[in-house]
Scaffold this active site. Structure first.
Site, PDB file in Angstrom:
ATOM      1  N   SER A  39       0.799  -1.325  -0.061  1.00 57.99           N
ATOM      2  CA  SER A  39       0.090  -0.034   0.205  1.00 57.99           C
ATOM      3  C   SER A  39       0.928   1.150  -0.134  1.00 57.99           C
ATOM      4  CB  SER A  39      -0.767  -0.049   1.431  1.00 57.99           C
ATOM      5  OG  SER A  39      -1.373   1.344   1.471  1.00 57.99           O
TER       6      SER A  39
ATOM      7  N   TYR B 283      -1.526  -0.790  10.723  1.00 62.25           N
ATOM      8  CA  TYR B 283      -1.575  -1.371   9.280  1.00 62.25           C
ATOM      9  C   TYR B 283      -0.399  -1.318   8.340  1.00 62.25           C
ATOM     10  CZ  TYR B 283      -3.264  -1.750   4.642  1.00 62.25           C
ATOM     11  OH  TYR B 283      -3.683  -2.033   3.257  1.00 62.25           O
TER      12      TYR B 283
ATOM     13  N   LYS C 299       2.311  -3.941   6.340  1.00 63.21           N
ATOM     14  CA  LYS C 299       2.589  -3.824   5.069  1.00 63.21           C
ATOM     15  C   LYS C 299       4.279  -3.759   4.969  1.00 63.21           C
ATOM     16  CE  LYS C 299      -1.144  -4.672   3.249  1.00 63.21           C
ATOM     17  NZ  LYS C 299      -1.509  -5.954   2.702  1.00 63.21           N
TER      18      LYS C 299
ATOM     19  N   ASN D  45     -13.595   4.347   3.832  1.00 60.09           N
ATOM     20  CA  ASN D  45     -13.203   5.166   2.837  1.00 60.09           C
ATOM     21  C   ASN D  45     -14.157   5.914   2.203  1.00 60.09           C
ATOM     22  OD1 ASN D  45     -11.346   2.000   2.612  1.00 60.09           O
ATOM     23  ND2 ASN D  45     -10.270   3.809   2.604  1.00 60.09           N
ATOM     24  N   LEU D  46     -13.485   6.948   1.265  1.00 60.56           N
ATOM     25  CA  LEU D  46     -14.411   7.852   0.560  1.00 60.56           C
ATOM     26  C   LEU D  46     -15.255   7.459  -0.311  1.00 60.56           C
ATOM     27  CD1 LEU D  46     -14.894  11.033   0.557  1.00 60.56           C
ATOM     28  CD2 LEU D  46     -13.236  10.972  -1.569  1.00 60.56           C
TER      29      LEU D  46
ATOM     30  N   GLY E 103      -4.093  11.521  11.621  1.00 61.47           N
ATOM     31  CA  GLY E 103      -3.204  10.712  10.685  1.00 61.47           C
ATOM     32  C   GLY E 103      -3.342  10.854   9.083  1.00 61.47           C
ATOM     33  N   ASP E 104      -4.621  11.953   8.928  1.00 61.61           N
ATOM     34  CA  ASP E 104      -4.485  11.696   7.218  1.00 61.61           C
ATOM     35  C   ASP E 104      -3.193  13.085   6.750  1.00 61.61           C
ATOM     36  OD1 ASP E 104      -6.350  10.289   6.599  1.00 61.61           O
ATOM     37  OD2 ASP E 104      -8.085  11.816   6.289  1.00 61.61           O
TER      38      ASP E 104
HETATM   39  P1  NAD Z   1     -11.109  -6.973   0.869  1.00 59.18           P
HETATM   40  O1  NAD Z   1     -11.068  -6.782   2.611  1.00 59.18           O
HETATM   41  O2  NAD Z   1     -12.090  -6.594   0.223  1.00 59.18           O
HETATM   42  O3  NAD Z   1     -10.350  -8.355   0.486  1.00 59.18           O
HETATM   43  C1  NAD Z   1      -9.578  -9.022   1.564  1.00 59.18           C
HETATM   44  C2  NAD Z   1      -9.867 -10.394   1.394  1.00 59.18           C
HETATM   45  O4  NAD Z   1      -9.115 -11.279   2.370  1.00 59.18           O
HETATM   46  C3  NAD Z   1     -11.479 -10.694   1.895  1.00 59.18           C
HETATM   47  O5  NAD Z   1     -12.145 -11.557   1.150  1.00 59.18           O
HETATM   48  C4  NAD Z   1     -11.095 -11.438   3.134  1.00 59.18           C
HETATM   49  O6  NAD Z   1     -12.169 -12.236   3.633  1.00 59.18           O
HETATM   50  C5  NAD Z   1      -9.925 -12.279   3.037  1.00 59.18           C
HETATM   51  N1  NAD Z   1      -9.071 -12.476   4.110  1.00 59.18           N
HETATM   52  C6  NAD Z   1      -8.688 -11.696   5.264  1.00 59.18           C
HETATM   53  N2  NAD Z   1      -7.886 -12.405   6.062  1.00 59.18           N
HETATM   54  C7  NAD Z   1      -8.010 -13.725   5.819  1.00 59.18           C
HETATM   55  C8  NAD Z   1      -7.170 -14.708   6.272  1.00 59.18           C
HETATM   56  N3  NAD Z   1      -6.557 -14.488   7.445  1.00 59.18           N
HETATM   57  N4  NAD Z   1      -7.139 -15.817   5.399  1.00 59.18           N
HETATM   58  C9  NAD Z   1      -8.022 -16.078   4.407  1.00 59.18           C
HETATM   59  N5  NAD Z   1      -8.714 -14.964   3.877  1.00 59.18           N
HETATM   60  C10 NAD Z   1      -8.674 -13.638   4.644  1.00 59.18           C
HETATM   61  O7  NAD Z   1      -9.729  -5.974   0.807  1.00 59.18           O
HETATM   62  P2  NAD Z   1      -9.324  -5.424  -0.550  1.00 59.18           P
HETATM   63  O8  NAD Z   1      -9.618  -3.962  -0.678  1.00 59.18           O
HETATM   64  O9  NAD Z   1      -9.689  -6.370  -1.644  1.00 59.18           O
HETATM   65  O10 NAD Z   1      -7.932  -5.523  -0.302  1.00 59.18           O
HETATM   66  C11 NAD Z   1      -6.867  -6.504  -0.730  1.00 59.18           C
HETATM   67  C12 NAD Z   1      -5.357  -6.288  -0.359  1.00 59.18           C
HETATM   68  O11 NAD Z   1      -4.885  -5.253  -0.751  1.00 59.18           O
HETATM   69  C13 NAD Z   1      -5.432  -6.282   1.140  1.00 59.18           C
HETATM   70  O12 NAD Z   1      -4.255  -6.874   1.586  1.00 59.18           O
HETATM   71  C14 NAD Z   1      -5.305  -4.711   1.554  1.00 59.18           C
HETATM   72  O13 NAD Z   1      -4.429  -4.467   2.748  1.00 59.18           O
HETATM   73  C15 NAD Z   1      -4.473  -4.286   0.173  1.00 59.18           C
HETATM   74  N6  NAD Z   1      -4.719  -2.817   0.082  1.00 59.18           N
HETATM   75  C16 NAD Z   1      -5.993  -2.423  -0.305  1.00 59.18           C
HETATM   76  C17 NAD Z   1      -6.437  -0.968  -0.496  1.00 59.18           C
HETATM   77  C18 NAD Z   1      -7.579  -0.591  -0.669  1.00 59.18           C
HETATM   78  O14 NAD Z   1      -7.959   0.746  -0.490  1.00 59.18           O
HETATM   79  N7  NAD Z   1      -8.770  -1.659  -0.927  1.00 59.18           N
HETATM   80  C19 NAD Z   1      -5.229  -0.172  -0.518  1.00 59.18           C
HETATM   81  C20 NAD Z   1      -3.945  -0.823  -0.266  1.00 59.18           C
HETATM   82  C21 NAD Z   1      -3.502  -1.927  -0.279  1.00 59.18           C
HETATM   83  N1  UDP Z   2     -12.488  11.173   3.537  1.00 57.86           N
HETATM   84  C1  UDP Z   2     -13.536  12.068   3.709  1.00 57.86           C
HETATM   85  N2  UDP Z   2     -14.605  11.539   4.400  1.00 57.86           N
HETATM   86  C2  UDP Z   2     -14.685   9.995   4.699  1.00 57.86           C
HETATM   87  C3  UDP Z   2     -13.765   9.176   4.360  1.00 57.86           C
HETATM   88  C4  UDP Z   2     -12.566   9.774   3.802  1.00 57.86           C
HETATM   89  O1  UDP Z   2     -13.574  13.257   3.834  1.00 57.86           O
HETATM   90  O2  UDP Z   2     -15.834   9.659   4.831  1.00 57.86           O
HETATM   91  C5  UDP Z   2     -11.261  11.852   2.990  1.00 57.86           C
HETATM   92  C6  UDP Z   2      -9.980  11.530   3.776  1.00 57.86           C
HETATM   93  O3  UDP Z   2      -9.789  12.643   4.745  1.00 57.86           O
HETATM   94  C7  UDP Z   2      -8.817  11.700   2.517  1.00 57.86           C
HETATM   95  C8  UDP Z   2      -9.752  11.230   1.272  1.00 57.86           C
HETATM   96  O4  UDP Z   2     -10.958  11.390   1.744  1.00 57.86           O
HETATM   97  O5  UDP Z   2      -8.500  12.778   2.442  1.00 57.86           O
HETATM   98  C9  UDP Z   2      -9.678   9.703   0.986  1.00 57.86           C
HETATM   99  O6  UDP Z   2      -9.593   8.839   1.996  1.00 57.86           O
HETATM  100  P1  UDP Z   2      -9.688   7.257   2.097  1.00 57.86           P
HETATM  101  O7  UDP Z   2      -9.952   6.644   3.525  1.00 57.86           O
HETATM  102  O8  UDP Z   2     -10.618   6.726   1.170  1.00 57.86           O
HETATM  103  O9  UDP Z   2      -8.066   7.190   1.577  1.00 57.86           O
HETATM  104  P2  UDP Z   2      -6.803   7.272   2.372  1.00 57.86           P
HETATM  105  O10 UDP Z   2      -6.902   8.191   3.065  1.00 57.86           O
HETATM  106  O11 UDP Z   2      -6.548   5.588   3.216  1.00 57.86           O
HETATM  107  O12 UDP Z   2      -5.704   7.308   1.290  1.00 57.86           O
END
Ligand code: NAD
Ligand code: UDP
Length: 348
Positions: free
Chosen positions: A129, A153, A157, A203-204, A298-299
């Site tokens: 991430s 978190y 990572k 998330n937004l 933390g933002d």
């Molecule tokens: P998500 O929660 O929709 O998908 C994660 C999946 O993993 C879910 O289906 C959950 O049931 C499964 N899971 C969690 N823990 C498990 C375990 N111990 N064993 C087996 N299955 C398990 O999340 P996502 O948005 O699809 O994200 C996928 C990956 O990408 C994650 O590792 C997340 O940290 C990373 N990521 C996501 C974002 C984002 O904004 N969505 C951004 C950066 C990184």
């Molecule tokens: N944000 C917001 N209202 C919400 C959720 C997020 O204004 O209900 C803002 C947040 O402060 C950031 C942007 O939207 O500036 C993206 O936030 P998100 O949590 O989606 O992603 P991240 O901050 O993890 O990149």
């Protein structure tokens, strides 16, 4: 559809990014073998991907911390690679439950790597991430920017990134692709799969989508006094289908070239919270009510990627813009107002 290129274990394949990646893998001729414990997803997602690809996908219900199950799954299906999405991802919750986050994300990845070693599977694609960068010292963020996560978190990572580099350098043959995602949004155009967060969205985009569909009264814009053009936070939103396609490119790069790599997956363009609100209003034809709220702890003001390395290494760049992100996110949410729990309509 392309010829069968091989099987890939996809952990967390029922989740938001995982389900879209399974679809992209099949489209490119790969066969995903899905392992998920459904702690943050629904088996319906896999049923729907199976419908879209007109083929029953293999689904193993289980936990990545069950090393024996991971090893057995890799061996039973002769997997050639692992794409590792499974894990916990809520920044706020990670402050409250750091032990759970280290357990699922760090010990989970460690367990999977052990299983891969036992099954002689050497290609690993990891969902990292942009949060590993912490507070940006310069923008756009390049992969060599210092790594200093500001939350548990992000620390998990970074811990896995370090583990992967150590194993890759140990001479045991592991090749890894570390993919640092920026802000995935949108959904597949079919409207059959999409983001379905449990409880109040962190998330937004999912929050805006739930306001648009009437599940929540208004959006809280968390801070309008940042040093950005309109005072609201700026992020690099990337369409989840672009992101999914990048995984296929990363996999094919690992197959065709020796070595490991780390790349940003973003568009390189930053949009503010209010840009996203306006984009969504245009897509759904409704006003999104919002109130200005306090900054979220933390933002940071702005974060966006330098996506050049991904283009050089993978021949990939994001092609979908803000209009498609908002349109596809809205189409998914309006077709499935309650996510995967939306009752299936039966014809009268
Ligand atoms: P998500 O929660 O929709 O998908 C994660 C999946 O993993 C879910 O289906 C959950 O049931 C499964 N899971 C969690 N823990 C498990 C375990 N111990 N064993 C087996 N299955 C398990 O999340 P996502 O948005 O699809 O994200 C996928 C990956 O990408 C994650 O590792 C997340 O940290 C990373 N990521 C996501 C974002 C984002 O904004 N969505 C951004 C950066 C990184
Ligand atoms: N944000 C917001 N209202 C919400 C959720 C997020 O204004 O209900 C803002 C947040 O402060 C950031 C942007 O939207 O500036 C993206 O936030 P998100 O949590 O989606 O992603 P991240 O901050 O993890 O990149």
């Amino acid at each position: 559809m392309n010829a069968d290129k091989g099987r890939v274990l996809v952990t967390g394949g029922a989740g938001f990014i995982g389900s879209h990646t399974c679809l992209a893998l099949v489209g490119a001729g790969w066969t995903p073998i899905i392992l998920d414990n459904f702690c943050n997803s629904s088996p319906t997602a896999i049923k729907r991907v199976s419908e879209l690809v007109q083929r029953e996908l293999v689904l193993v219900e289980g936990d990545i911390r069950d090393t024996d199950l991971c090893e057995k799954t890799l061996k039973d299906h002769s997997c050639e690679a692992v794409i590792h999405f499974a894990g916990l991802k809520a920044v706020g919750e990670s402050h409250e439950k750091p032990l759970d986050y280290y357990d699922a994300n760090v010990l989970g990845s460690h367990s999977l790597l052990r299983a891969m070693s036992a099954a002689s599977v050497n290609r690993f694609i990891f969902s990292s991430s942009a949060t590993v960068y912490g507070v940006p010292q310069s923008l756009p963020l390049t992969e060599d920017h210092p790594l200093a996560p500001t939350n548990p978190y992000g620390q998990t990572k970074l811990a896995v990134e370090n583990l992967l580099r150590d194993v890759a350098q140990s001479g045991q043959g592991l090749q890894c692709a570390i993919l640092r995602y920026f802000n995935p949004v949108g959904a597949d155009v079919s409207t059959r799969i999409g983001e379905d967060p449990r409880g109040i969205p962190n998330n937004l985009m999912p929050y805006i989508a739930q306001v648009a569909v009437g599940r929540r009264p208004h959006l809280n814009v968390m801070g309008n006094d940042y040093d950005t053009p309109d005072g609201t936070g700026v992020r690099d939103y990337i369409h989840v289908v672009d992101l999914a396609e990048a995984h296929v490119k990363a996999l094919e790069r690992l197959v065709s070239h020796d070595g490991s790599f780390t790349v940003n997956l973003g568009t390189g363009t930053g949009y503010s919270v209010l840009d996203m609100v306006r984009g969504f209003e245009k897509a759904c034809g409704k006003t999104i009510p919002y109130e200005i709220a306090k900054r979220r702890a933390g933002d940071v003001a702005s974060m966006y990627a330098d996506p050049a390395l991904a283009e050089t290494l993978l021949g990939w760049r994001a092609s979908r813009g803000i209009d498609e992100m908002c349109r596809d996110h809205w189409n998914w949410q309006s077709a499935n107002p309650n996510g995967y729990d939306t009752p299936v309509e039966t014809p009268a």
